[in-house]
Design a protein around this motif. Structure first.
Motif, PDB file in Angstrom:
ATOM      1  N   ILE A  56       0.894  -1.390  -0.112  1.00 50.55           N
ATOM      2  CA  ILE A  56      -0.037  -0.087  -0.090  1.00 50.55           C
ATOM      3  C   ILE A  56       1.026   1.032   0.096  1.00 50.55           C
ATOM      4  N   PHE A  57       0.679   1.977  -1.076  1.00 51.72           N
ATOM      5  CA  PHE A  57       1.863   3.282  -1.278  1.00 51.72           C
ATOM      6  C   PHE A  57       0.900   4.475  -0.921  1.00 51.72           C
ATOM      7  N   VAL A  58       1.591   5.618  -0.564  1.00 52.86           N
ATOM      8  CA  VAL A  58       0.808   6.840  -0.496  1.00 52.86           C
ATOM      9  C   VAL A  58       0.874   7.416  -2.084  1.00 52.86           C
ATOM     10  N   SER A  59      -0.107   7.708  -2.385  1.00 55.25           N
ATOM     11  CA  SER A  59      -0.535   8.453  -3.840  1.00 55.25           C
ATOM     12  C   SER A  59      -0.567   9.798  -3.801  1.00 55.25           C
ATOM     13  N   ARG A  60      -1.128  10.500  -2.533  1.00 55.98           N
ATOM     14  CA  ARG A  60      -1.255  11.982  -2.445  1.00 55.98           C
ATOM     15  C   ARG A  60      -1.322  12.350  -1.132  1.00 55.98           C
ATOM     16  N   ILE A  61      -0.842  13.490  -0.978  1.00 57.65           N
ATOM     17  CA  ILE A  61      -0.809  14.404   0.568  1.00 57.65           C
ATOM     18  C   ILE A  61      -1.862  15.251   0.412  1.00 57.65           C
ATOM     19  N   SER A  86      -2.543  17.238   8.398  1.00 60.44           N
ATOM     20  CA  SER A  86      -1.678  16.595   9.565  1.00 60.44           C
ATOM     21  C   SER A  86      -0.335  15.875   8.710  1.00 60.44           C
ATOM     22  N   ALA A  87      -0.513  15.020   7.561  1.00 62.31           N
ATOM     23  CA  ALA A  87       0.517  14.399   6.932  1.00 62.31           C
ATOM     24  C   ALA A  87       1.209  15.684   6.477  1.00 62.31           C
ATOM     25  N   HIS A  88       0.623  16.626   5.807  1.00 64.23           N
ATOM     26  CA  HIS A  88       1.324  17.786   5.075  1.00 64.23           C
ATOM     27  C   HIS A  88       2.086  18.669   6.004  1.00 64.23           C
ATOM     28  N   VAL A  89       1.409  18.642   6.762  1.00 63.06           N
ATOM     29  CA  VAL A  89       2.140  19.519   7.922  1.00 63.06           C
ATOM     30  C   VAL A  89       3.572  19.091   8.596  1.00 63.06           C
ATOM     31  N   CYS A  90       3.392  17.558   8.744  1.00 59.46           N
ATOM     32  CA  CYS A  90       4.487  17.181   9.266  1.00 59.46           C
ATOM     33  C   CYS A  90       5.743  17.003   8.598  1.00 59.46           C
ATOM     34  N   GLY A  91       5.534  16.951   7.040  1.00 53.98           N
ATOM     35  CA  GLY A  91       6.502  17.144   6.152  1.00 53.98           C
ATOM     36  C   GLY A  91       7.606  15.732   6.087  1.00 53.98           C
ATOM     37  N   ARG A  92       7.179  14.725   6.766  1.00 58.01           N
ATOM     38  CA  ARG A  92       7.966  13.693   6.726  1.00 58.01           C
ATOM     39  C   ARG A  92       7.296  12.436   5.910  1.00 58.01           C
ATOM     40  N   ILE A  93       6.202  12.727   5.244  1.00 55.70           N
ATOM     41  CA  ILE A  93       5.673  11.542   4.570  1.00 55.70           C
ATOM     42  C   ILE A  93       5.825  12.067   2.761  1.00 55.70           C
ATOM     43  N   ALA A  94       6.052  11.292   2.337  1.00 51.88           N
ATOM     44  CA  ALA A  94       6.089  11.628   0.624  1.00 51.88           C
ATOM     45  C   ALA A  94       5.517  10.631  -0.112  1.00 51.88           C
ATOM     46  N   VAL A  95       4.796  10.999  -1.353  1.00 55.00           N
ATOM     47  CA  VAL A  95       4.382  10.133  -2.317  1.00 55.00           C
ATOM     48  C   VAL A  95       5.185   8.977  -2.645  1.00 55.00           C
ATOM     49  N   GLY A  96       4.795   7.916  -2.628  1.00 58.15           N
ATOM     50  CA  GLY A  96       5.771   6.844  -3.096  1.00 58.15           C
ATOM     51  C   GLY A  96       5.990   5.963  -1.765  1.00 58.15           C
ATOM     52  N   ASP A  97       5.752   6.628  -0.420  1.00 57.32           N
ATOM     53  CA  ASP A  97       6.205   5.947   0.834  1.00 57.32           C
ATOM     54  C   ASP A  97       4.997   4.658   0.961  1.00 57.32           C
ATOM     55  N   GLU A  98       5.562   3.504   1.293  1.00 57.56           N
ATOM     56  CA  GLU A  98       4.984   2.422   1.707  1.00 57.56           C
ATOM     57  C   GLU A  98       4.606   2.382   3.051  1.00 57.56           C
ATOM     58  N   LEU A  99       3.246   1.906   3.301  1.00 55.19           N
ATOM     59  CA  LEU A  99       2.682   1.910   4.615  1.00 55.19           C
ATOM     60  C   LEU A  99       2.954   0.824   4.964  1.00 55.19           C
ATOM     61  N   ILE A 100       3.552   0.659   6.281  1.00 57.65           N
ATOM     62  CA  ILE A 100       3.921  -0.752   7.072  1.00 57.65           C
ATOM     63  C   ILE A 100       2.777  -1.205   8.184  1.00 57.65           C
ATOM     64  N   LEU A 101       2.935  -0.262   9.303  1.00 53.43           N
ATOM     65  CA  LEU A 101       2.185  -0.086  10.375  1.00 53.43           C
ATOM     66  C   LEU A 101       1.444   1.122  10.505  1.00 53.43           C
ATOM     67  N   ILE A 102       0.086   0.711  11.298  1.00 56.41           N
ATOM     68  CA  ILE A 102      -0.559   1.938  11.886  1.00 56.41           C
ATOM     69  C   ILE A 102      -1.030   1.671  13.107  1.00 56.41           C
ATOM     70  N   HIS A 136      10.288   4.996   8.434  1.00 59.70           N
ATOM     71  CA  HIS A 136      10.532   6.126   9.404  1.00 59.70           C
ATOM     72  C   HIS A 136       9.077   6.151   9.988  1.00 59.70           C
ATOM     73  N   HIS A 137       9.100   6.683  11.392  1.00 62.74           N
ATOM     74  CA  HIS A 137       7.676   6.579  12.181  1.00 62.74           C
ATOM     75  C   HIS A 137       7.129   8.028  12.013  1.00 62.74           C
ATOM     76  N   VAL A 138       5.951   8.348  12.085  1.00 62.28           N
ATOM     77  CA  VAL A 138       5.372   9.544  12.189  1.00 62.28           C
ATOM     78  C   VAL A 138       4.293   9.441  13.117  1.00 62.28           C
ATOM     79  N   VAL A 139       3.678  10.601  13.822  1.00 65.94           N
ATOM     80  CA  VAL A 139       2.594  10.425  14.512  1.00 65.94           C
ATOM     81  C   VAL A 139       1.752  11.742  14.037  1.00 65.94           C
ATOM     82  N   LEU A 140       0.542  11.415  13.701  1.00 64.48           N
ATOM     83  CA  LEU A 140      -0.509  12.295  13.028  1.00 64.48           C
ATOM     84  C   LEU A 140      -1.685  12.471  13.666  1.00 64.48           C
TER      85      LEU A 140
END
Length: 118
Positions: A24-29, A34-50, A92-96
């Motif tokens: 599962i990949f990020v296609s748009r921010i 909050s994903a945009h503001v954090c600045g650590r997520i990019a289009v193409g990143d693969e989602l591993i855990l929530i 990488h890990h982010v909290v949103l």
């Protein structure tokens, strides 16, 4: 690829996803999320855990976990960022913060004033 946009009116983390056989990949921010503001997520990143749950190939589990918290609650995501061929992918890990996406945004306006000129 199947697009997995969050339904309007549900809690949102501010990302849209594409499902592929590889994951599962990020296609748009979404701008301003909050994903945009954090600045650590990019289009193409693969989602591993929530929140500690492995969602590598389970979009339904991701959607349930992403919308399971109340608006303004936090979600911890682990994402794999694709690197160059010479370097391994890094996780990488982010909290949103979850936000509520309104179906109809309120409209604000002001009354015109009759201020005299001169």
């Amino acid at each position: 690829m199947k697009n997995a946009n969050k339904p309007r009116g549900a809690s949102s983390l501010g990302i849209e996803l594409d499902v592929a056989p590889e994951g599962i990949f990020v296609s748009r921010i979404i701008h301003g999320s909050s994903a945009h503001v954090c600045g650590r997520i990019a289009v193409g990143d693969e989602l591993i855990l929530i929140d500690g749950f492995d969602v590598t190939n389970d979009l339904q589990l991701f959607e349930r976990r992403a919308s399971s918290g109340a608006s303004d609650s936090l979600a911890k995501l682990s994402l794999k960022h694709p690197c160059s061929k010479d370097a391994p992918d890094r996780v990488h890990h982010v909290v949103l913060q979850r936000i509520t996406v309104l179906e109809h945004a309120p409209v604000f306006y002001s009354e015109p004033t009759n201020a005299s000129i001169g």
